[in-house]
Design an enzyme around this catalytic site. Sequence first.
Site, PDB file in Angstrom:
ATOM      1  N   GLY A   1       2.347   2.481  11.153  1.00 31.68           N
ATOM      2  CA  GLY A   1       3.553   3.625  10.991  1.00 31.68           C
ATOM      3  C   GLY A   1       4.002   3.979  12.305  1.00 31.68           C
ATOM      4  O   GLY A   1       4.915   4.814  12.466  1.00 31.68           O
TER       5      GLY A   1
ATOM      6  N   LYS B   1       0.218   4.338  -0.257  1.00 31.94           N
ATOM      7  CA  LYS B   1      -0.754   5.381   0.144  1.00 31.94           C
ATOM      8  C   LYS B   1      -0.351   6.632  -0.841  1.00 31.94           C
ATOM      9  O   LYS B   1      -0.113   6.608  -2.016  1.00 31.94           O
ATOM     10  CB  LYS B   1      -0.060   5.733   1.714  1.00 31.94           C
TER      11      LYS B   1
ATOM     12  N   GLU C   1      -5.525  -4.554  10.842  1.00 27.42           N
ATOM     13  CA  GLU C   1      -4.560  -3.602  10.741  1.00 27.42           C
ATOM     14  C   GLU C   1      -5.047  -2.630  12.032  1.00 27.42           C
ATOM     15  O   GLU C   1      -5.735  -1.656  12.022  1.00 27.42           O
ATOM     16  CB  GLU C   1      -4.663  -2.352   9.661  1.00 27.42           C
TER      17      GLU C   1
ATOM     18  N   HIS D   1      -9.736   1.327   5.146  1.00 23.59           N
ATOM     19  CA  HIS D   1      -8.518   1.741   5.758  1.00 23.59           C
ATOM     20  C   HIS D   1      -8.708   2.632   6.541  1.00 23.59           C
ATOM     21  O   HIS D   1      -9.492   3.466   6.934  1.00 23.59           O
ATOM     22  CB  HIS D   1      -7.393   2.255   4.735  1.00 23.59           C
TER      23      HIS D   1
ATOM     24  N   ASN E   1       1.016  -1.165  -0.068  1.00 23.40           N
ATOM     25  CA  ASN E   1      -0.125  -0.060  -0.139  1.00 23.40           C
ATOM     26  C   ASN E   1       0.955   1.251  -0.107  1.00 23.40           C
ATOM     27  O   ASN E   1       1.408   1.537   1.024  1.00 23.40           O
ATOM     28  CB  ASN E   1      -0.822  -0.062   1.418  1.00 23.40           C
TER      29      ASN E   1
END
Length: 244
Positions: A174, A13, A168, A99, A11
């Site tokens: 992150g 982003k 997730e 997400h 991903n």
Amino acid sequence: MTNKYMYFIANWKMFGDLRTLNTLNKVIIFTKKIKKNKFKLIYCPPSTLICPLAKTLKKTSIEVGAQNCHESENYGPYTGQINSKMLKSVGAKYVILGHSENRLSGESDKLINLKITAAIKAGLKVIFCIGESLSEKRKKVTKKILAKQIKNGLNKIKNKKRILIAYEPFWAIGSGLIPKESELFETIDYIKSKARGSKVLYGGSVNLKNINNLKNINNLDGFLIGGASQVSNNFIDIIKKTYN
Ligand code: 13P
């Protein structure tokens, strides 16, 4: 060490431009050397790169996905939006929906369900993200939150095989933090019991170091990877380590 067929989904982003695509040559060469059917690699770049990336990857086993779509299956006056049919027409086979970065900016379970319904109808497979916040984890309501997200998000979705669930936890994205192995195993089992037929992946700070632990969680079907998927060498090494 695993011999299981695993998904590795990148991903990207809001990162990358046309020049970034050249860096994927290494990944293409790597996949060509590997025995077929060992794993599935999917890149979800920003929408601007779906079409050129699909062309670049045409003769490879790597597939392309999008990062979101509008819930309408038809064209309409929705400035800045793209629907699943349009994504499919430029080569996307998957779309990430639900997400947490979009849930945090207001996407409800109901809206996510409408998007999933439209995406399946258009012939896309869905990477459906679910996860709890740090305060929900501290309150020990993770299972309750996941059950609600699954029930509402997959309402009236019959073919669960077209859904890959990505667990997730918000707090792991992150942050460099990941759940404890035993906790993750239990959560993945729980998700599988609530969405029978769907593959279940993990996402959140997957990197070159923690893949050695994550690969031991043998009910996982793969990984959804953000930051570490942007550098081809890192992404390749994560895949190699999973099978070592
Ligand atoms: P990181 O791997 O950068 O934590 O991102 C995870 C993620 O959000 C993938 O969808």
